[in-house]
Design a protein around this motif. Structure first.
Motif, PDB file in Angstrom:
ATOM      1  N   PHE A  89     -46.863 -15.997  15.313  1.00 15.09           N
ATOM      2  CA  PHE A  89     -47.422 -15.067  14.196  1.00 15.09           C
ATOM      3  C   PHE A  89     -46.291 -14.100  14.213  1.00 15.09           C
ATOM      4  O   PHE A  89     -45.722 -13.935  15.146  1.00 15.09           O
ATOM      5  CB  PHE A  89     -48.700 -14.539  14.718  1.00 15.09           C
ATOM      6  N   PRO A  90     -46.142 -13.415  13.053  1.00 14.65           N
ATOM      7  CA  PRO A  90     -45.177 -12.284  12.780  1.00 14.65           C
ATOM      8  C   PRO A  90     -45.838 -10.973  13.348  1.00 14.65           C
ATOM      9  O   PRO A  90     -46.924 -10.731  13.106  1.00 14.65           O
ATOM     10  CB  PRO A  90     -45.134 -12.200  11.263  1.00 14.65           C
ATOM     11  N   THR A  91     -44.935 -10.058  13.896  1.00 13.38           N
ATOM     12  CA  THR A  91     -45.628  -8.909  14.411  1.00 13.38           C
ATOM     13  C   THR A  91     -44.436  -8.032  14.263  1.00 13.38           C
ATOM     14  O   THR A  91     -43.338  -8.231  13.997  1.00 13.38           O
ATOM     15  CB  THR A  91     -46.285  -8.834  15.331  1.00 13.38           C
ATOM     16  N   VAL A  92     -44.580  -6.607  14.523  1.00 12.77           N
ATOM     17  CA  VAL A  92     -43.384  -5.621  14.674  1.00 12.77           C
ATOM     18  C   VAL A  92     -43.217  -5.286  16.114  1.00 12.77           C
ATOM     19  O   VAL A  92     -44.152  -4.967  16.661  1.00 12.77           O
ATOM     20  CB  VAL A  92     -43.881  -4.119  13.727  1.00 12.77           C
ATOM     21  N   ALA A  93     -42.047  -5.286  16.461  1.00 13.15           N
ATOM     22  CA  ALA A  93     -41.560  -5.105  17.913  1.00 13.15           C
ATOM     23  C   ALA A  93     -40.776  -3.766  17.947  1.00 13.15           C
ATOM     24  O   ALA A  93     -40.337  -3.330  16.915  1.00 13.15           O
ATOM     25  CB  ALA A  93     -40.677  -5.916  18.403  1.00 13.15           C
ATOM     26  N   PHE A  94     -41.064  -2.994  18.852  1.00  9.21           N
ATOM     27  CA  PHE A  94     -40.605  -1.624  18.965  1.00  9.21           C
ATOM     28  C   PHE A  94     -39.620  -1.595  20.476  1.00  9.21           C
ATOM     29  O   PHE A  94     -39.897  -2.154  21.173  1.00  9.21           O
ATOM     30  CB  PHE A  94     -41.617  -0.520  19.006  1.00  9.21           C
ATOM     31  N   ALA A  95     -38.505  -0.998  20.057  1.00 14.74           N
ATOM     32  CA  ALA A  95     -37.588  -0.576  21.442  1.00 14.74           C
ATOM     33  C   ALA A  95     -37.442   0.747  21.333  1.00 14.74           C
ATOM     34  O   ALA A  95     -36.476   1.152  20.467  1.00 14.74           O
ATOM     35  CB  ALA A  95     -36.415  -1.428  21.390  1.00 14.74           C
ATOM     36  N   GLY A  96     -38.152   1.715  22.157  1.00 13.67           N
ATOM     37  CA  GLY A  96     -37.809   3.199  21.762  1.00 13.67           C
ATOM     38  C   GLY A  96     -37.892   3.495  20.236  1.00 13.67           C
ATOM     39  O   GLY A  96     -39.343   3.245  19.923  1.00 13.67           O
ATOM     40  N   GLU A  97     -37.527   4.027  19.538  1.00 13.90           N
ATOM     41  CA  GLU A  97     -37.783   4.728  18.211  1.00 13.90           C
ATOM     42  C   GLU A  97     -37.539   3.499  17.226  1.00 13.90           C
ATOM     43  O   GLU A  97     -37.701   3.658  16.151  1.00 13.90           O
ATOM     44  CB  GLU A  97     -36.778   5.759  17.885  1.00 13.90           C
ATOM     45  N   GLN A  98     -36.805   2.360  17.699  1.00 16.69           N
ATOM     46  CA  GLN A  98     -36.384   1.171  16.713  1.00 16.69           C
ATOM     47  C   GLN A  98     -37.403   0.226  16.597  1.00 16.69           C
ATOM     48  O   GLN A  98     -38.182   0.068  17.517  1.00 16.69           O
ATOM     49  CB  GLN A  98     -35.137   0.636  17.256  1.00 16.69           C
ATOM     50  N   SER A  99     -37.373  -0.105  15.284  1.00 12.01           N
ATOM     51  CA  SER A  99     -38.607  -1.441  15.174  1.00 12.01           C
ATOM     52  C   SER A  99     -37.826  -2.355  14.596  1.00 12.01           C
ATOM     53  O   SER A  99     -36.829  -2.375  13.693  1.00 12.01           O
ATOM     54  CB  SER A  99     -39.841  -0.758  14.467  1.00 12.01           C
ATOM     55  N   LEU A 100     -38.402  -3.743  14.611  1.00  9.60           N
ATOM     56  CA  LEU A 100     -38.117  -4.837  13.972  1.00  9.60           C
ATOM     57  C   LEU A 100     -39.300  -5.889  13.645  1.00  9.60           C
ATOM     58  O   LEU A 100     -40.104  -6.042  14.695  1.00  9.60           O
ATOM     59  CB  LEU A 100     -37.059  -5.538  15.023  1.00  9.60           C
ATOM     60  N   LEU A 101     -39.270  -6.437  12.476  1.00 12.78           N
ATOM     61  CA  LEU A 101     -40.143  -7.526  12.158  1.00 12.78           C
ATOM     62  C   LEU A 101     -39.826  -8.794  13.107  1.00 12.78           C
ATOM     63  O   LEU A 101     -38.678  -9.110  12.962  1.00 12.78           O
ATOM     64  CB  LEU A 101     -40.456  -7.706  10.930  1.00 12.78           C
ATOM     65  N   VAL A 102     -40.592  -9.179  13.826  1.00 14.73           N
ATOM     66  CA  VAL A 102     -40.179 -10.376  14.737  1.00 14.73           C
ATOM     67  C   VAL A 102     -41.228 -11.639  14.586  1.00 14.73           C
ATOM     68  O   VAL A 102     -42.386 -11.225  13.987  1.00 14.73           O
ATOM     69  CB  VAL A 102     -40.126 -10.104  16.326  1.00 14.73           C
ATOM     70  N   GLN A 103     -40.772 -12.636  14.827  1.00 10.25           N
ATOM     71  CA  GLN A 103     -41.759 -13.632  14.709  1.00 10.25           C
ATOM     72  C   GLN A 103     -42.037 -14.050  16.338  1.00 10.25           C
ATOM     73  O   GLN A 103     -41.319 -14.756  17.096  1.00 10.25           O
ATOM     74  CB  GLN A 103     -41.179 -15.029  14.100  1.00 10.25           C
ATOM     75  N   VAL A 104     -43.372 -13.962  16.905  1.00 11.65           N
ATOM     76  CA  VAL A 104     -43.464 -14.033  18.165  1.00 11.65           C
ATOM     77  C   VAL A 104     -44.008 -15.639  18.110  1.00 11.65           C
ATOM     78  O   VAL A 104     -44.657 -16.097  17.440  1.00 11.65           O
ATOM     79  CB  VAL A 104     -44.661 -13.229  18.617  1.00 11.65           C
ATOM     80  N   LYS A 105     -43.732 -16.251  19.540  1.00 12.71           N
ATOM     81  CA  LYS A 105     -44.024 -17.543  19.929  1.00 12.71           C
ATOM     82  C   LYS A 105     -44.477 -17.370  21.292  1.00 12.71           C
ATOM     83  O   LYS A 105     -43.843 -17.224  22.245  1.00 12.71           O
ATOM     84  CB  LYS A 105     -43.138 -18.447  19.601  1.00 12.71           C
ATOM     85  N   GLY A 106     -45.864 -18.004  21.488  1.00 14.25           N
ATOM     86  CA  GLY A 106     -46.219 -18.083  22.895  1.00 14.25           C
ATOM     87  C   GLY A 106     -46.135 -19.670  23.148  1.00 14.25           C
ATOM     88  O   GLY A 106     -46.587 -20.398  22.244  1.00 14.25           O
ATOM     89  N   VAL A 107     -45.605 -19.804  24.347  1.00 16.38           N
ATOM     90  CA  VAL A 107     -45.507 -21.406  24.626  1.00 16.38           C
ATOM     91  C   VAL A 107     -46.145 -21.698  26.072  1.00 16.38           C
ATOM     92  O   VAL A 107     -45.828 -20.740  26.851  1.00 16.38           O
ATOM     93  CB  VAL A 107     -44.013 -21.909  24.556  1.00 16.38           C
ATOM     94  N   SER A 108     -46.585 -22.643  26.056  1.00 14.56           N
ATOM     95  CA  SER A 108     -47.271 -23.178  27.540  1.00 14.56           C
ATOM     96  C   SER A 108     -46.227 -24.007  28.327  1.00 14.56           C
ATOM     97  O   SER A 108     -45.241 -24.360  27.838  1.00 14.56           O
ATOM     98  CB  SER A 108     -48.540 -23.940  27.397  1.00 14.56           C
ATOM     99  N   ASP A 109     -46.601 -24.102  29.774  1.00 12.80           N
ATOM    100  CA  ASP A 109     -45.861 -25.191  30.611  1.00 12.80           C
ATOM    101  C   ASP A 109     -45.659 -26.500  29.835  1.00 12.80           C
ATOM    102  O   ASP A 109     -46.431 -27.002  29.024  1.00 12.80           O
ATOM    103  CB  ASP A 109     -46.432 -25.104  31.889  1.00 12.80           C
ATOM    104  N   GLY A 110     -44.333 -26.707  30.054  1.00 14.36           N
ATOM    105  CA  GLY A 110     -43.932 -28.279  29.300  1.00 14.36           C
ATOM    106  C   GLY A 110     -43.337 -28.039  28.059  1.00 14.36           C
ATOM    107  O   GLY A 110     -42.613 -29.077  27.543  1.00 14.36           O
ATOM    108  N   TYR A 111     -43.463 -26.787  27.454  1.00 12.83           N
ATOM    109  CA  TYR A 111     -42.744 -26.885  26.193  1.00 12.83           C
ATOM    110  C   TYR A 111     -41.209 -26.533  26.420  1.00 12.83           C
ATOM    111  O   TYR A 111     -40.868 -26.088  27.313  1.00 12.83           O
ATOM    112  CB  TYR A 111     -43.193 -25.484  25.482  1.00 12.83           C
ATOM    113  N   PRO A 112     -40.338 -27.385  25.713  1.00 10.90           N
ATOM    114  CA  PRO A 112     -40.682 -28.255  24.397  1.00 10.90           C
ATOM    115  C   PRO A 112     -40.810 -29.610  24.804  1.00 10.90           C
ATOM    116  O   PRO A 112     -40.108 -30.078  25.990  1.00 10.90           O
ATOM    117  CB  PRO A 112     -39.387 -28.272  23.455  1.00 10.90           C
ATOM    118  N   LEU A 113     -41.760 -30.555  24.405  1.00 13.90           N
ATOM    119  CA  LEU A 113     -42.157 -31.796  24.854  1.00 13.90           C
ATOM    120  C   LEU A 113     -40.824 -32.916  24.514  1.00 13.90           C
ATOM    121  O   LEU A 113     -40.364 -33.740  25.010  1.00 13.90           O
ATOM    122  CB  LEU A 113     -43.271 -32.434  24.137  1.00 13.90           C
ATOM    123  N   ARG A 114     -40.018 -32.368  23.203  1.00 12.28           N
ATOM    124  CA  ARG A 114     -38.863 -33.235  22.803  1.00 12.28           C
ATOM    125  C   ARG A 114     -37.752 -32.110  22.413  1.00 12.28           C
ATOM    126  O   ARG A 114     -38.143 -31.041  21.961  1.00 12.28           O
ATOM    127  CB  ARG A 114     -39.453 -33.945  21.490  1.00 12.28           C
TER     128      ARG A 114
END
Lengths: 829, 235
Positions: A89-114
């Protein structure tokens, strides 16, 4: 007569006369065009198929807006398949005063299968294949995140309530989405961290995926089991469906390329017909003598056919070789548009191109040879005999039938083939008509001008068949070249123009009704012109004409899936920009109650028509309306558009959110970042990046088309050379006579230029008109692009045809000027 | 003879071409002169160099050695365009295979050299001369609508249209039957006498050679004899 050895000796003897050279050149160019396009297409489809496995990071992916049913994963594991899960999903990430639109990806064990995930500990440092996934509390990120947020190694990244340590940068992500939809930069987290971070508010734009991989049979069996069990909103992604965006664009590119190659082949055909006819004309006497000396008719035809074959084979090999080399240029032109490494092309395209080349020779070169059958031995006594034009019609008919078949086969698209065949036939007829008129008018045209003009143009009146062939041949060549020009200029720019420079570049999704004011105020305060807020209700289609939908009666699986799943509806008092009513009316005064407008594609695929009544249900509430209009929607406009729109506001609390799109010039992302701080549930979609990718792709595809375009141009030049060669001997003789009678070089040049310029002007203007018409048909019927005909093209065709053909005629007739007048004493007329 | 003005003067002209077996001499050094109003026939067997000699004399080809002076101009010192202009002004040609331009009518074929030379009133001149050769009713006919004899008449009309000082003819009766050939010979010499044009012709036909004041016999690229035709006829 020993046919084989005679034919081999004959090739050597004949090579000096121009026809075999023109024939060889034509075949070489056609083979080069076909090989380059064929090999390129093969490599692209191989790359897409092979790359697709990696692009999915699995063999099969179950995709859903909700958490994927755990049963499916269990079943897969029981069948011995490997599984993994991702959430994106997309969200906004912050680092101190800076911000950036990022695409977060949560991955489970075994990723990637190929495929493989490559990471680097230093920014742009040496990459290594990851052996696992990020540890809890860690984030792996795209180098862009590090750069734009000025992060240091191990730096902290804030996402929602949590802080993550950035430990690795991602060098290669197998299922990044690649290509066109390379969205906001990636932040990869362990699957479990997502919920803890509290990033998934209600309505967040989340994509859940379950990855499955294993033995092909087991995967196929699992798929067969899974499909009937899928829940609404779940879908399966396999190789074929992945990378659709790139696929569609490359499809179009390949259509363009095939069109260019096909044009080259047809042009080569014209050149071959002209050269073969000339070859035959020159050998009528030889055949009569051979017949006198006792050769059999069939042996003679066979030996001449073999002469053509021996000429064709090396030419085809050479052309195919050149084509094979040049397809690398095409692949280079596409740059990183194609994912991963691109597999090499096999020998198949070479064989196909050579096969088509031989067929071309058979279709265009051999029919003129049939005329030799009619040459009687008595021609040695009377040269008028055996000049039977009837057999020309048989040859013409065969060549025409062959052209139509070739167009049909190579264009691999009925509409495209029909347009090409229609354009060729129409242009051919118009050109023949034009040539006929020209011959009739030439004598009148020739009166009272300068000497050069008079003799040049009067020459046209006599040559009848020669002029017809030259105008038709050159005209068809010019038609093809103009048509490609039209496609390049008008069609590609038409396609490009679908992306206006100030098109919205951010979409805001999931704005709650109570946040509308905040959003509007925020944009107003920052001076951002928003496109407005559009209501969006996620609902289900619960009734069709007062009864529950009968799945069996729906026209397609797609329609059934839609009824099964969620359907987005919207409402608006006015018809949105980029929408056109094509049936019914936006507000029908004769219909009481709510009225619905459907997008044409949706209405057609569902089989709905005007006055049908639809009921939608969401959150326990239902609304019904009557379909009163069908709209055509310009989906390329990047404006929010909907399949189903009610024409008045739905009151009564029908559950909905709002979406909006804005154009933010570069560097104004802070406006979005501030908004996301105030309304964290709002999802931001950066479509500017998508558009940029699409723009780049169009440019690269155009470049690839141009590479093949060179072959087409070359084929046009060969036609020109062949046509010039056709009348050269006669012209040389007449030039020598004029020289003998006191004609100067200037007078001769003026006569030659006038003759060819008039041919070029007639061919050019007719070709341009044919190209404008064919371009219009292609744009509207095949490529679905808005077309603005270039009405000035006929004028350009006239001028450029006259100048180009006139000058080429001059250059090609240099030998006429060089022919010494002594020839008049040496040779008979 | 001494008072005659020579309009064609060839000195030691020769022609050699390079072939597969080395250099081949087609014409050995030859000298001859033609005076105004003179008529000269070049005879000899096939391959003896007749046509080569004619081409060199008319400036259609360049000699390997020696020089040709035509109408007081040294041909070797002129460019091809200059030679063409000279031919247009003072030289006429008649060929065995007529060499009419198929795209032009009889009248236009006759007009061609006049137009190339930039003459005025070319239509009237062309019609006049065509009427004189008996083709006044064939003005608008194309070459493919004319008989062999008629074609050669058009060619003769074309040759005389520019009122040349010298006319070169290459086997002018070679493609015609005996009766038509005789008509053409008569026409050629009638016009020649009327205009006072010098005539140089290559022929196989004895009766044509007999009409010329002088006859040159070539053999193997060399002049074997040069004689007064009346003597030839009497012997």
């Amino acid at each position: 007569m020993k046919v084989l050895s005679f034919s081999l000796r004959q090739v050597r003897r004949e090579w000096r006369a121009g026809e075999l050279r023109a024939l060889a050149l034509a075949l070489a160019v056609s083979a080069a065009a076909l090989t380059s396009v064929g090999a390129f297409s093969e490599r692209v489809s191989k790359a897409l198929t092979m790359g697709a496995n990696e692009l999915l990071a699995a063999d099969l992916v179950i995709q859903s807006r909700q958490v994927v049913n755990a049963e499916w994963l269990e079943e897969a594991r029981e069948r011995g398949l490997k599984t993994a899960r991702t959430i994106e999903f997309p969200t906004v990430a912050f680092a101190g005063e800076q911000s950036l639109l990022v695409q977060v990806k949560g991955v489970s064990d075994g990723y990637p299968l190929r495929g493989r995930l490559e990471i680097a500990s230093e920014l742009y440092g040496p990459a290594r294949t990851a052996t696992g996934i990020p540890q809890p509390g860690q984030a792996w990120v795209d180098p862009r995140v590090v750069a734009e947020l000025n992060l240091t190694a191990g730096g902290a990244l804030e996402l929602g309530d949590q802080t993550f340590a950035v430990t690795e940068t991602i060098a290669l992500e197998p299922d990044a989405g690649g290509g066109v939809f390379n969205l906001a930069p990636r932040v990869m987290l362990p699957f479990g961290a997502i919920e803890e971070a509290g990033l998934l508010g209600p309505g967040a734009r989340v994509q859940y995926r379950a990855l499955v991989a294993g033995e092909p049979e087991a995967v196929a069996a699992f798929k067969d089991w899974l499909v009937p069990n899928l829940k609404p909103g779940e879908s399966i992604q396999t190789l074929a469906q992945s990378q659709q965006q790139i696929g569609r664009a490359l499809d179009r590119a390949q259509q363009f390329l095939m069109l260019a190659a096909l044009t080259a082949v047809l042009l080569a055909g014209i050149a071959i017909v002209i050269a073969a006819r000339q070859f035959v004309e020159r050998h009528l006497d030889t055949v009569a003598i051979l017949r006198c000396l006792g050769s059999r008719q069939n042996a003679i035809i066979l030996s001449f056919a073999l002469v053509l074959l021996w000429t064709a084979l090396p030419a085809l090999l050479l052309g195919a070789g050149l084509g094979y080399l040049s397809q690398h240029l095409l692949v280079l032109a596409l740059g990183d548009l194609l994912p991963g490494t691109i597999p090499g092309a096999g020998v198949q395209p070479v064989l196909v191109a050579m096969g088509i080349g031989l067929l071309t020779l058979l279709g265009y070169g051999v029919p003129p040879l049939l005329r030799l059958r009619q040459v009687p031995p008595v021609r040695v006594l009377n040269r008028q005999l055996g000049d039977a034009p009837a057999s020309q019609f048989v040859g013409d008919g065969l060549a025409l039938a062959f052209s139509l078949g070739l167009i049909w086969w190579l264009s691999a698209d009925i509409k495209l083939g029909a347009v090409m065949a229609g354009a060729s036939l129409g242009a051919g007829l118009a050109l023949a008509g034009g040539a006929f008129l020209l011959i009739r008018l030439a004598r009148r045209l020739a009166r009272g001008r300068t000497l050069g003009w008079r003799y040049g143009v009067a020459n046209l009146a006599r040559q009848n068949r020669g002029v017809l062939m030259q105008v038709a041949g050159l005209g068809l060549g010019l038609t093809a070249i103009f048509l490609l020009g039209v496609i390049q200029r008008d069609l590609l720019s038409g396609w490009r123009d679908t992306l206006p420079a100030n098109a919205p570049n951010y979409f805001l999704i999931n704005i709650q009704p109570d946040q509308v004011e905040t959003v509007n105020d925020h944009f107003a305060a920052n001076g951002v012109a928003s496109q407005g807020l559009f209501p969006l209700a996620v609902s289900r289609l619960s009734e069709i004409n007062g009864a529950a939908p009968d799945l069996a009666s729906l026209p397609s699986d797609r329609a059934r899936r839609r009824v099964d799943g969620n359907i987005n509806i919207s409402w608006s008092d006015e018809l949105s920009i980029g929408n056109t009513i094509i049936r019914g009316q936006w507000r029908d005064p004769n219909v009481s109650g709510l009225q619905i407008s459907l997008a044409q594609s949706w209405a057609e695929s569902m089989g709905f028509k005007l006055m049908d009544e639809l009921t939608f249900t969401a959150g326990g509430q239902s609304i019904s309306g009557t379909i009163t209009s069908i709209r055509k929607v310009d989906w390329d406009s990047f404006q929010p558009n909907f399949f189903i729109v009610f024409n008045s506001t739905l009151d009564g609390g029908f559950p909905h959110t709002y979406i909006s799109s804005v154009f933010l010039p570069g560097g104004r992302f802070d406006v979005i970042a501030d908004l996301v701080r105030q309304t964290p549930n709002v999802s931001v979609l950066d479509i500017g990046t998508i558009m940029e990718r699409v723009r780049t792709m169009i440019q690269r595809v155009s470049l690839a088309v141009q590479v093949v375009f060179v072959f087409t141009l070359l084929a046009g030049v060969v036609v020109l050379l062949a046509a010039l060669g056709a009348g050269l001997a006669q012209r040389q003789h007449e030039g020598a006579v004029m020289r003998t009678l006191g004609g100067s070089g200037r007078q001769l040049r003026a006569a030659i230029f006038s003759e060819f310029a008039v041919i070029g002007a007639v061919a050019g203007v007719l070709a341009a008109v044919a190209a404008v018409i064919a371009g219009g048909v292609l744009a509207t019927q095949v490529f679905n692009i808005v077309y603005q005909p270039s009405w000035w093209l006929p004028a350009l065709g006239l001028a450029s045809g006259a100048l180009a053909i006139g000058l080429t005629g001059l250059v090609g007739s240099r030998s006429v000027l060089r022919t010494p007048p002594m020839v008049t004493l040496r040779h008979g007329a | 003879m001494l008072n005659k003005r020579f309009i064609l003067n060839a000195k030691d002209i020769s022609k050699a071409v390079s072939g597969p077996g080395g250099e081949l001499t087609i014409l050995k050094p030859t000298s001859l002169a033609v005076a105004q109003g003179d008529s000269l026939a070049i005879v000899g067997p096939s391959g003896s160099g007749k046509t080569t000699l004619l081409g060199l004399l008319a400036g259609l080809d360049q000699p390997s050695g020696g020089s040709v002076e035509l109408l007081d101009r040294n041909l070797s010192a002129m460019s091809e365009d200059e030679r063409a202009a000279l031919r247009g002004q003072g030289v006429g040609f008649v060929f065995q295979s007529f060499h009419l331009l198929d795209s032009l009518t009889a009248e236009e074929n006759v007009m061609l050299p006049l137009e190339l030379a930039g003459a005025d009133d070319v239509v009237t001149q062309a019609r006049d001369i065509l009427t004189r050769v008996g083709l006044g009713d064939r003005l608008d006919h194309y070459p493919n609508q004319l008989s062999g004899g008629e074609k050669q008449r058009v060619a003769i009309a074309r040759a005389y249209a520019g009122q040349p000082q010298i006319l070169f003819a290459d086997e002018p009766t070679g493609n015609l039957d005996s009766a038509t050939g005789q008509e053409i010979i008569n026409l050629l010499f009638d016009l020649n006498q009327q205009a006072g044009t010098a005539l140089v012709l290559v022929t196989h036909e004895q009766r044509l050679a007999d009409r010329c004041a002088r006859v040159i016999r070539l053999e193997a690229g060399q002049i074997q004899s040069e004689s007064e035709p009346r003597l030839v006829a009497e012997s």
